[in-house]
Design a protein around this motif. Structure first.
Motif, short mmCIF file in Angstrom:
data_model
loop_
_atom_site.label_atom_id
_atom_site.label_comp_id
_atom_site.label_asym_id
_atom_site.label_seq_id
_atom_site.Cartn_x
_atom_site.Cartn_y
_atom_site.Cartn_z
N ALA A 53 0.82 -1.21 0.00
CA ALA A 53 0.00 0.00 0.00
C ALA A 53 0.86 1.26 0.00
CB ALA A 53 -0.92 0.00 1.21
N LEU A 54 0.33 2.30 -0.62
CA LEU A 54 0.93 3.63 -0.55
C LEU A 54 0.18 4.41 0.52
CD1 LEU A 54 2.64 6.06 -1.54
CD2 LEU A 54 0.81 6.50 -3.21
N VAL A 55 0.91 5.00 1.45
CA VAL A 55 0.32 5.79 2.51
C VAL A 55 0.89 7.20 2.45
CG1 VAL A 55 -0.04 5.99 5.00
CG2 VAL A 55 0.16 3.72 3.95
N VAL A 56 0.03 8.20 2.47
CA VAL A 56 0.46 9.59 2.34
C VAL A 56 -0.07 10.40 3.51
CG1 VAL A 56 0.54 11.61 0.84
CG2 VAL A 56 0.35 9.33 -0.18
N LYS A 57 0.83 11.13 4.19
CA LYS A 57 0.42 12.05 5.25
C LYS A 57 -0.10 13.33 4.60
CE LYS A 57 0.28 11.89 8.92
NZ LYS A 57 1.13 12.28 10.04
N ILE A 58 -1.32 13.72 4.96
CA ILE A 58 -2.01 14.83 4.31
C ILE A 58 -2.20 15.99 5.28
CG2 ILE A 58 -4.09 15.54 3.07
CD1 ILE A 58 -2.53 13.50 1.51
N ASP A 59 -1.82 17.16 4.87
CA ASP A 59 -2.06 18.39 5.61
C ASP A 59 -3.57 18.63 5.70
OD1 ASP A 59 -1.96 20.95 6.68
OD2 ASP A 59 -0.64 21.75 5.14
N ASN A 60 -4.05 19.01 6.90
CA ASN A 60 -5.47 19.31 7.01
C ASN A 60 -5.74 20.66 7.66
OD1 ASN A 60 -8.14 18.52 6.42
ND2 ASN A 60 -8.49 17.99 8.57
N LEU A 111 3.75 5.10 12.88
CA LEU A 111 4.53 3.88 12.71
C LEU A 111 3.79 2.67 13.25
CD1 LEU A 111 8.07 5.26 13.64
CD2 LEU A 111 6.89 5.27 11.43
N GLU A 112 3.10 2.84 14.38
CA GLU A 112 2.30 1.75 14.93
C GLU A 112 1.11 1.45 14.02
OE1 GLU A 112 1.28 1.26 19.30
OE2 GLU A 112 -0.66 1.95 18.51
N LEU A 113 0.42 2.48 13.57
CA LEU A 113 -0.75 2.29 12.71
C LEU A 113 -0.38 1.53 11.44
CD1 LEU A 113 -3.74 2.95 12.06
CD2 LEU A 113 -2.92 5.05 10.98
N LEU A 114 0.78 1.85 10.86
CA LEU A 114 1.14 1.29 9.55
C LEU A 114 1.76 -0.10 9.62
CD1 LEU A 114 2.51 4.42 7.69
CD2 LEU A 114 0.17 3.55 7.88
N ARG A 115 2.00 -0.61 10.82
CA ARG A 115 2.54 -1.97 10.93
C ARG A 115 1.56 -3.01 10.39
NH1 ARG A 115 6.30 -3.57 14.56
NH2 ARG A 115 6.03 -5.57 13.49
N GLN A 116 0.28 -2.66 10.29
CA GLN A 116 -0.71 -3.62 9.78
C GLN A 116 -0.51 -3.92 8.30
OE1 GLN A 116 -4.80 -1.77 9.36
NE2 GLN A 116 -3.70 0.01 10.14
N PHE A 117 0.21 -3.06 7.60
CA PHE A 117 0.47 -3.26 6.18
C PHE A 117 1.85 -3.90 5.98
CE2 PHE A 117 -2.23 0.56 6.53
CZ PHE A 117 -3.37 0.06 5.91
N ASP A 118 2.02 -4.61 4.88
CA ASP A 118 3.28 -5.28 4.60
C ASP A 118 4.25 -4.32 3.96
OD1 ASP A 118 5.29 -7.08 4.13
OD2 ASP A 118 4.28 -8.07 2.44
N ARG A 119 5.12 -3.71 4.79
CA ARG A 119 6.13 -2.76 4.34
C ARG A 119 5.56 -1.73 3.35
NH1 ARG A 119 11.15 -3.72 6.06
NH2 ARG A 119 11.60 -5.75 6.98
N PRO A 120 4.64 -0.92 3.81
CA PRO A 120 4.03 0.08 2.93
C PRO A 120 5.03 1.15 2.53
CG PRO A 120 3.46 0.54 5.20
CD PRO A 120 4.19 -0.77 5.21
N THR A 121 4.72 1.86 1.47
CA THR A 121 5.47 3.05 1.09
C THR A 121 4.82 4.23 1.79
OG1 THR A 121 6.09 2.16 -1.06
CG2 THR A 121 6.14 4.55 -0.82
N LEU A 122 5.60 4.96 2.59
CA LEU A 122 5.08 6.11 3.33
C LEU A 122 5.66 7.38 2.72
CD1 LEU A 122 3.60 7.50 5.66
CD2 LEU A 122 5.63 7.10 7.08
N ALA A 123 4.77 8.22 2.17
CA ALA A 123 5.17 9.50 1.60
C ALA A 123 4.85 10.61 2.59
CB ALA A 123 4.44 9.75 0.28
N PHE A 124 5.87 11.40 2.96
CA PHE A 124 5.67 12.48 3.93
C PHE A 124 6.73 13.55 3.69
CE2 PHE A 124 8.55 9.38 5.61
CZ PHE A 124 9.47 10.06 6.41
N SER A 125 6.50 14.72 4.25
CA SER A 125 7.37 15.85 3.95
C SER A 125 8.60 15.93 4.83
CB SER A 125 6.59 17.17 4.09
OG SER A 125 6.24 17.39 5.45
#
Length: 320
Positions: A53-60, A111-125
């Motif tokens: 999965a691709l995971v992206v941190k989004i400004d809100n 980091l804890e939340l994303l452990r459920q995915f198999d080595r996801p790609t995390l995009a962040f600034s």
């Protein structure tokens, strides 16, 4: 459980024109990070053979809206950050829009939340200096302006740090596919019962999320901070399922540059939640025994609660 055919056709994300730059301002919570000093996890091809999965941190922040590409996410997590404000974590598996953003910084609890995915790609600034070693050690592939400058650009019309956008095709060459959604969610027919619900609002100290049922759209209309949420191309933001998940939100060891503590949202454990779909709400239980597990949502007798097809919003609310 695999998902069925999605009921919505993809909308083209708004095209943003800007020159790609390699000197990007990080927009992180404090200190330097991958977005401003080039640090961050190096690119590595050893992240498994199947797409993740691709995971992206989004400004809100208000200045970051309307968002681009959030409507294409399979799951959107909403979390509390410094000063009682909010950030979004968008997870992509079945669709990759052309552009996503604005992109902002990572937090420890991500980091804890994303452990459920198999080595996801995390995009962040970027991230705080003290957090970088934890990100480097985490089982994920970090993609930041520091190591993937050609994937990021500054969009026109907004001040930094609210104008950093991602071209996902430059860090994820193919759509991961629904098998990458190892969230533990179940999809299908609505459970019996439930309470007719016209709207639901979740409030943080300095932010809020609202969801209003639309019979005409057969969807929940999303609102943020008392304002209707729209996409960059002017479409109203909607979702098929909303989960209000009550969790422990505690202080972390990190602070932003103003001295505000960074909240840590605990997503491993168990507790209560409310699931909204089809104009109704169900009070349910949630459980996630360990970080590598997805989260189960069940009725009192342990029956899994089915979500509606389409995007799911999970709003983390502080347990009473």
């Amino acid at each position: 459980m695999r998902r069925g055919a999605r009921g919505r056709r993809a909308r083209a994300a708004a095209l943003l024109t800007a020159t790609v730059t390699t000197a990007l301002v990080a927009g992180c919570t404090g200190g330097s990070g991958p977005g401003d000093d080039g640090r961050g996890a190096p690119k590595d091809s050893k992240y498994g053979t199947s797409p993740s999965a691709l995971v992206v941190k989004i400004d809100n922040a208000a200045a970051a809206r309307p968002h681009t590409g959030v409507d294409a996410a399979d799951v959107v997590y909403a979390e509390q950050v410094e000063g009682g404000l909010s950030r979004l974590i968008a997870v992509y598996a079945t669709r990759l829009p052309k552009t996503i953003g604005p992109v902002r910084s990572a937090r420890e609890s991500d980091l804890e939340l994303l452990r459920q995915f198999d080595r996801p790609t995390l995009a962040f600034s970027g991230a705080q200096k003290k957090l970088l070693p934890l990100i480097d050690k985490a089982p994920l592939k970090a993609e930041t302006p520091g190591n993937a400058a050609d994937a990021y650009f500054r969009g026109p019309g907004r001040p930094a740090p609210h104008n950093l956008y991602l071209t996902p095709g430059r860090i994820v060459p193919e759509t991961p596919g629904e098998a990458a959604l190892t969230t533990g969610f179940h999809y299908g027919a609505a459970p019996a019962g439930g309470m007719a619900t016209a709207s639901r609002t979740v409030r943080y100290p300095a932010a809020s999320f609202s969801f209003t049922w639309s019979d005409a759209r057969d969807r929940w209309l999303v609102g943020m901070d008392g304002t209707p949420a729209t996409t960059a191309d002017g479409e109203r933001m909607t979702t098929g399922t909303v989960v209000v998940q009550y969790v422990k939100v505690r202080a972390s060891a990190f602070r932003d540059f103003l001295g505000n503590n960074t909240p840590y949202t605990e997503t491993v454990g168990s507790g209560k939640a409310q699931v909204l779909r089809d104009g109704r709400a169900w009070d349910v239980d949630w459980k996630r025994e360990k970080a590598t597990d997805g989260t189960s949502f069940t009725t009192g007798d342990g029956t899994p609660v089915n979500f509606a097809e389409g995007q799911v919003w999970v709003v983390f609310a502080e347990a009473p």
